[in-house]
Design a protein around this motif. Structure first.
Motif, PDB file in Angstrom:
ATOM      1  N   ASN A 116       0.823  -1.213   0.000  1.00 55.34           N
ATOM      2  CA  ASN A 116       0.000   0.000   0.000  1.00 55.34           C
ATOM      3  C   ASN A 116       0.856   1.262   0.000  1.00 55.34           C
ATOM      4  O   ASN A 116       2.059   1.221   0.232  1.00 55.34           O
ATOM      5  CB  ASN A 116      -0.947   0.002   1.196  1.00 55.34           C
ATOM      6  N   PHE A 117       0.185   2.391  -0.245  1.00 52.08           N
ATOM      7  CA  PHE A 117       0.871   3.684  -0.247  1.00 52.08           C
ATOM      8  C   PHE A 117       0.079   4.677   0.580  1.00 52.08           C
ATOM      9  O   PHE A 117      -1.105   4.496   0.847  1.00 52.08           O
ATOM     10  CB  PHE A 117       1.061   4.204  -1.677  1.00 52.08           C
ATOM     11  N   ARG A 118       0.780   5.753   0.977  1.00 51.26           N
ATOM     12  CA  ARG A 118       0.149   6.779   1.804  1.00 51.26           C
ATOM     13  C   ARG A 118       0.986   8.048   1.757  1.00 51.26           C
ATOM     14  O   ARG A 118       2.209   7.978   1.680  1.00 51.26           O
ATOM     15  CB  ARG A 118       0.054   6.279   3.234  1.00 51.26           C
ATOM     16  N   MET A 119       0.316   9.203   1.825  1.00 49.82           N
ATOM     17  CA  MET A 119       1.053  10.452   1.924  1.00 49.82           C
ATOM     18  C   MET A 119       1.379  10.708   3.387  1.00 49.82           C
ATOM     19  O   MET A 119       0.500  10.658   4.253  1.00 49.82           O
ATOM     20  CB  MET A 119       0.279  11.634   1.361  1.00 49.82           C
ATOM     21  N   ILE A 120       2.644  10.984   3.631  1.00 49.21           N
ATOM     22  CA  ILE A 120       3.139  11.234   4.973  1.00 49.21           C
ATOM     23  C   ILE A 120       3.458  12.730   5.096  1.00 49.21           C
ATOM     24  O   ILE A 120       4.187  13.275   4.270  1.00 49.21           O
ATOM     25  CB  ILE A 120       4.412  10.406   5.275  1.00 49.21           C
TER      26      ILE A 120
ATOM     27  N   GLY B  68      11.862  21.973  -6.085  1.00 51.73           N
ATOM     28  CA  GLY B  68      12.248  20.971  -5.097  1.00 51.73           C
ATOM     29  C   GLY B  68      11.838  19.600  -5.606  1.00 51.73           C
ATOM     30  O   GLY B  68      10.724  19.431  -6.113  1.00 51.73           O
ATOM     31  N   PHE B  69      12.728  18.635  -5.483  1.00 53.18           N
ATOM     32  CA  PHE B  69      12.462  17.287  -5.975  1.00 53.18           C
ATOM     33  C   PHE B  69      12.664  16.306  -4.829  1.00 53.18           C
ATOM     34  O   PHE B  69      13.721  16.273  -4.209  1.00 53.18           O
ATOM     35  CB  PHE B  69      13.360  16.968  -7.171  1.00 53.18           C
TER      36      PHE B  69
ATOM     37  N   ASN C  21       5.784   8.652  -6.421  1.00 54.02           N
ATOM     38  CA  ASN C  21       5.848   9.519  -7.607  1.00 54.02           C
ATOM     39  C   ASN C  21       7.252  10.103  -7.759  1.00 54.02           C
ATOM     40  O   ASN C  21       7.423  11.292  -7.964  1.00 54.02           O
ATOM     41  CB  ASN C  21       4.809  10.633  -7.513  1.00 54.02           C
ATOM     42  N   SER C  22       8.238   9.253  -7.672  1.00 48.88           N
ATOM     43  CA  SER C  22       9.629   9.698  -7.637  1.00 48.88           C
ATOM     44  C   SER C  22      10.117  10.196  -8.988  1.00 48.88           C
ATOM     45  O   SER C  22       9.963   9.503  -9.983  1.00 48.88           O
ATOM     46  CB  SER C  22      10.509   8.541  -7.184  1.00 48.88           C
ATOM     47  N   PRO C  23      10.728  11.375  -9.023  1.00 50.97           N
ATOM     48  CA  PRO C  23      10.756  12.303  -7.896  1.00 50.97           C
ATOM     49  C   PRO C  23       9.477  13.116  -7.815  1.00 50.97           C
ATOM     50  O   PRO C  23       8.914  13.511  -8.821  1.00 50.97           O
ATOM     51  CB  PRO C  23      11.944  13.209  -8.217  1.00 50.97           C
ATOM     52  N   GLY C  24       9.052  13.368  -6.596  1.00 50.26           N
ATOM     53  CA  GLY C  24       7.935  14.278  -6.381  1.00 50.26           C
ATOM     54  C   GLY C  24       8.422  15.701  -6.623  1.00 50.26           C
ATOM     55  O   GLY C  24       9.562  16.034  -6.307  1.00 50.26           O
ATOM     56  N   VAL C  25       7.591  16.520  -7.207  1.00 51.34           N
ATOM     57  CA  VAL C  25       7.990  17.883  -7.578  1.00 51.34           C
ATOM     58  C   VAL C  25       7.307  18.898  -6.669  1.00 51.34           C
ATOM     59  O   VAL C  25       6.098  18.848  -6.466  1.00 51.34           O
ATOM     60  CB  VAL C  25       7.620  18.179  -9.048  1.00 51.34           C
TER      61      VAL C  25
ATOM     62  N   GLU D 282       2.000  22.429   3.083  1.00 53.51           N
ATOM     63  CA  GLU D 282       2.881  21.486   3.788  1.00 53.51           C
ATOM     64  C   GLU D 282       3.478  20.499   2.791  1.00 53.51           C
ATOM     65  O   GLU D 282       2.800  20.008   1.894  1.00 53.51           O
ATOM     66  CB  GLU D 282       2.106  20.723   4.855  1.00 53.51           C
ATOM     67  N   VAL D 283       4.751  20.216   2.966  1.00 56.67           N
ATOM     68  CA  VAL D 283       5.426  19.224   2.130  1.00 56.67           C
ATOM     69  C   VAL D 283       4.965  17.845   2.580  1.00 56.67           C
ATOM     70  O   VAL D 283       5.014  17.514   3.768  1.00 56.67           O
ATOM     71  CB  VAL D 283       6.967  19.347   2.241  1.00 56.67           C
ATOM     72  N   GLY D 284       4.488  17.063   1.618  1.00 55.62           N
ATOM     73  CA  GLY D 284       4.088  15.689   1.876  1.00 55.62           C
ATOM     74  C   GLY D 284       4.893  14.750   1.011  1.00 55.62           C
ATOM     75  O   GLY D 284       5.358  15.136  -0.067  1.00 55.62           O
ATOM     76  N   VAL D 285       5.065  13.543   1.482  1.00 57.27           N
ATOM     77  CA  VAL D 285       5.814  12.524   0.747  1.00 57.27           C
ATOM     78  C   VAL D 285       4.917  11.309   0.576  1.00 57.27           C
ATOM     79  O   VAL D 285       4.421  10.761   1.562  1.00 57.27           O
ATOM     80  CB  VAL D 285       7.100  12.118   1.500  1.00 57.27           C
ATOM     81  N   ILE D 286       4.688  10.906  -0.677  1.00 52.43           N
ATOM     82  CA  ILE D 286       3.878   9.719  -0.934  1.00 52.43           C
ATOM     83  C   ILE D 286       4.810   8.512  -0.942  1.00 52.43           C
ATOM     84  O   ILE D 286       5.617   8.348  -1.856  1.00 52.43           O
ATOM     85  CB  ILE D 286       3.118   9.825  -2.268  1.00 52.43           C
ATOM     86  N   LEU D 287       4.702   7.711   0.098  1.00 53.66           N
ATOM     87  CA  LEU D 287       5.522   6.503   0.205  1.00 53.66           C
ATOM     88  C   LEU D 287       4.707   5.286  -0.198  1.00 53.66           C
ATOM     89  O   LEU D 287       3.498   5.221   0.052  1.00 53.66           O
ATOM     90  CB  LEU D 287       6.024   6.302   1.632  1.00 53.66           C
TER      91      LEU D 287
END
Length: 143
Positions: free
Chosen positions: A40-44, A58-59, A76-80, A88-93
């Motif tokens: 699974n995936f989730r935005m952190i 920013g990447f 979504n690597s790299p996230g833009v 807020e900066v979020g990271v989809i892992l």
């Protein structure tokens, strides 16, 4: 380069280079605890907002250790992150493993690299200049 940053969650340290002067990426940290279940995936959330200067982007890239050891990477690597974004900066892992992966607040989850960006101005033409490669690609260039 100085980049303005706002800490939403002051209980988390500001992102930092693990090896200043040597690292390309600055580590982003989780602002929340979560269980990222296998497959699974989730935005952190990261607990920060940044103001990237105009002409830069920013990447968000994966951390190699998370990918190698746990199968966890940035979806979504790299996230833009555009220079005009102020949220807020979020990271989809994503967890490519079958095992659950525990993320704890303060864990390093991704890395941010700021790149200079060139704006494109299209020049419509009827014919493109020739090249040695021509239109081959997607595996056509050999093993």
């Amino acid at each position: 380069m100085k980049v303005e940053i706002k800490q939403i969650d002051k209980s988390i340290d500001l992102p930092e280079y693990q090896h200043p002067g040597e690292d390309a990426g600055i580590d982003l940290m989780a602002a929340e605890n979560c269980n990222l279940t296998g497959g699974n995936f989730r935005m952190i959330k990261t607990g920060i907002k940044i103001a990237i200067p105009e002409g830069y982007g920013g990447f968000v890239y994966p951390r190699s250790g998370l990918a190698k050891d746990y199968g966890v990477t940035v979806l979504n690597s790299p996230g833009v992150i555009d220079s005009g974004y102020r949220g807020e900066v979020g990271v989809i892992l994503i967890n490519h493993s079958l095992e659950d992966f525990e993320i704890r607040k303060g864990d390093r989850i991704a890395q941010l690299i700021i790149h200079q960006i060139e704006q494109v101005e299209w020049n419509p033409v009827d014919k493109l200049p020739e090249s040695e490669r021509k239109s081959t690609g997607f595996g056509d260039s050999g093993i």
